[in-house]
Design a protein around this motif. Structure first.
Motif, PDB file in Angstrom:
ATOM      1  N   TYR A 118       3.609  58.006 -27.191  1.00 40.44           N
ATOM      2  CA  TYR A 118       4.947  57.799 -26.639  1.00 40.44           C
ATOM      3  C   TYR A 118       5.318  58.987 -25.771  1.00 40.44           C
ATOM      4  CZ  TYR A 118       5.794  53.770 -29.599  1.00 40.44           C
ATOM      5  OH  TYR A 118       5.723  52.537 -30.169  1.00 40.44           O
ATOM      6  N   LEU A 145      13.465  54.147 -28.694  1.00 39.48           N
ATOM      7  CA  LEU A 145      12.708  52.947 -29.029  1.00 39.48           C
ATOM      8  C   LEU A 145      13.639  51.886 -29.604  1.00 39.48           C
ATOM      9  CD1 LEU A 145       9.805  51.988 -28.871  1.00 39.48           C
ATOM     10  CD2 LEU A 145       9.371  53.049 -31.060  1.00 39.48           C
ATOM     11  N   ILE A 191       9.052  60.124 -29.674  1.00 36.53           N
ATOM     12  CA  ILE A 191      10.173  59.230 -29.991  1.00 36.53           C
ATOM     13  C   ILE A 191      11.407  60.050 -30.362  1.00 36.53           C
ATOM     14  CG2 ILE A 191      11.035  57.415 -31.527  1.00 36.53           C
ATOM     15  CD1 ILE A 191       8.122  56.498 -31.878  1.00 36.53           C
TER      16      ILE A 191
END
Length: 127
Positions: free
Chosen positions: A26, A32, A62
């Motif tokens: 990521y 997210l 994230i």
């Protein structure tokens, strides 16, 4: 060096295949939500092109994840994955990963790591 046909990048993640393992990373500060989760899963599945692979998933980028995204990833995020190693840092991503494992119960063998080599050793059994 990664061959260009063996890597892919979208707005939220990068993925590539190396030694039979799909690496999924990521990008920094990824928020997210369900839409992002659906996009990254669809892109990963298209990239894998029907190949079942162990997945090294780096969650350190994230920033936050919502319940809809967690639920979706638990059900659909493991498609075409033989096993998943989640890499997290000691802070937020580790807490999110633990919560994901305990509450959402992914459908393939999944473990959390903070040391990349330990994650790779775990996934080698699935190559």
């Amino acid at each position: 060096m990664i061959a260009s046909h063996e890597s892919f990048e979208n707005q939220n993640a990068r993925f590539w295949i190396e030694k039979g393992i799909l690496f999924f990373e990521y990008k920094p500060n990824t928020v997210l939500d369900l839409q992002v989760a659906m996009c990254v899963v669809a892109d990963r599945i298209a990239f894998q092109n029907e190949r079942h692979l162990p997945v090294f998933c780096d969650t350190r980028g994230i920033a936050s994840i919502d319940k809809a995204a967690r639920d979706y990833l638990a059900k659909s995020g493991s498609l075409l994955a033989k096993a998943v190693a989640l890499i997290g840092s000691e802070n937020v991503s580790m807490t999110m990963s633990t919560f994901y494992l305990e509450i959402n119960k992914p459908s393939v063998p999944t473990r959390i790591f903070t040391v990349e080599q330990e994650a790779l050793d775990y996934l080698k059994a699935f190559v």
